[in-house]
Design a protein around this motif. Sequence first.
Motif, PDB file in Angstrom:
ATOM      1  N   ALA A  74      44.351  11.079  -1.035  1.00 48.40           N
ATOM      2  CA  ALA A  74      44.173  12.208  -0.117  1.00 48.40           C
ATOM      3  C   ALA A  74      45.542  12.800   0.215  1.00 48.40           C
ATOM      4  CB  ALA A  74      43.465  11.753   1.156  1.00 48.40           C
ATOM      5  N   GLN A  83      45.767  13.344   6.014  1.00 50.72           N
ATOM      6  CA  GLN A  83      44.590  12.551   5.686  1.00 50.72           C
ATOM      7  C   GLN A  83      44.979  11.323   4.858  1.00 50.72           C
ATOM      8  OE1 GLN A  83      41.560  12.764   6.809  1.00 50.72           O
ATOM      9  NE2 GLN A  83      40.693  11.122   5.546  1.00 50.72           N
ATOM     10  N   ILE A 133      36.305   5.663   5.300  1.00 53.28           N
ATOM     11  CA  ILE A 133      37.317   6.329   4.483  1.00 53.28           C
ATOM     12  C   ILE A 133      36.940   6.209   3.005  1.00 53.28           C
ATOM     13  CG2 ILE A 133      39.134   5.946   6.175  1.00 53.28           C
ATOM     14  CD1 ILE A 133      40.223   3.729   4.322  1.00 53.28           C
ATOM     15  N   GLU A 185      44.333   7.469   5.933  1.00 58.70           N
ATOM     16  CA  GLU A 185      43.565   6.518   5.125  1.00 58.70           C
ATOM     17  C   GLU A 185      44.403   5.289   4.782  1.00 58.70           C
ATOM     18  OE1 GLU A 185      41.637   8.295   1.766  1.00 58.70           O
ATOM     19  OE2 GLU A 185      40.410   9.624   3.013  1.00 58.70           O
TER      20      GLU A 185
END
Length: 464
Positions: free
Chosen positions: A286, A290, A248, A294
Amino acid sequence: MPTSETTGAATLEARLPAGRVLTAQASLAGYLHDEGEWAVYGDPRAVVRPESTQEVAEVVRWCAETGTPLVARGAGTGLSGAANAIEGCVVVSFERMNAVLEVNAAERWARVQPGVVNDDLRAQVAQHGLWYPPDPASSPWSTIGGNVATNAGGMCGVKYGVTRDYVLELEVVTGTGEITRLGTRTAKGVAGYNLVGLIVGSEGTLAVVTEVVVRLRPLPPAPITVAGMFDSLVDAGRAVALVAESGISPSALELVDRHCLKAVDDWKHMGLSTDANAVLIGRTDARGEQGEFEAAELARCFEEAGASVAAVSADEQESEALYAARRLAYPALERLGPVLTEDVCVPRAKVPDVLARIEQIAAAHDVLIANIAHAGDGNLHPLIITEPGDEAAKARAHAAFTEIIDAALAAGGTVSGEHGVGTLKLDGLAKELPPASLALHHAVKHALDPHGILNPGRAIPPLP
């Protein structure tokens, strides 16, 4: 009877508009050194505060003609001694060249003078919906020229890179006093050597930067913050390695230890908890799913490494307080006594091992080492704190400083991730550079500064 120094300064004054040159001892006191503890400095012959590139060029030409060292200075927030005055030098302070000259929102760049403060640039471009990512902890005070000189990074570096990644074009004065421009503002450009990349990070030893064109990005969304509390510094280091393995891209991953949190809270009374020995502050900017993924991955890595608490912050005020504490850690610790600051950078997989070695070094030399770090990119900032006036502790601190550099090099790292070499890390860089590489450094220096006047004795060690 006038001395040669005052006569020389008078000839310099005659070549510049009135009020540009300072020579009175009291006026020079604020320009002697940066924040690099115990870095050597001397008494300058004069301080010049130019207001144009042409005036800078006139100073450089005078220094070349007289063989006078020239030290370019921003805000003096550096931590390696790179901006320290050299005996008999001229210090060129860019405090009056502090304008944002142009913002091109369509092409996403800004043209600025070197004395512009980092946060002031950020505030101006934000009005156009744009963002300048490099954000050293000193961003409220440090200048773009100083950031360029040291290739400054900061908390966003783990995802967005460092100053060199955002400098498109430079206006510089060479060591012979010639004004020229390097680089291009176009989206792509590979014609010629990358001289911009060479100048960025050269600590004022190759040219004097008088204008900078920086790349901008769209403003990112509000971040999600994940805090991890750890009983040991090494466990926090393991979490950093796990985040790196996860793939990530956090927008920040910062480490702050208990000593730093206590120093900040004692100073600012922010209500920070100091129950944990180390805290990791992870952020993701993000969007949408997403971002949620993360944030969950950050929490998972923290828990897997042994965090006693690992949680997505639901309290924006609390998360901002932790992030602010990271930025305030260095000035808070300065209140406790002289702070010798490290800046080593190591592979992220080696972070836990090097943190463990730092703890061993602190115990072996009986010194207090507080730890902050741009942990996400392996940039560690052990802060060695001593009592004022304790010469024995000072000697032990220097010994610890050297051993930390050796530990970083043994781990495949480097002596500086963003603060620069200055004078404090010349010995360490001599260990890091192969002989042929050191010779290339000196060849470049001679080519761009044939008179050897630009910040001599800094950034590169002497040839053996």
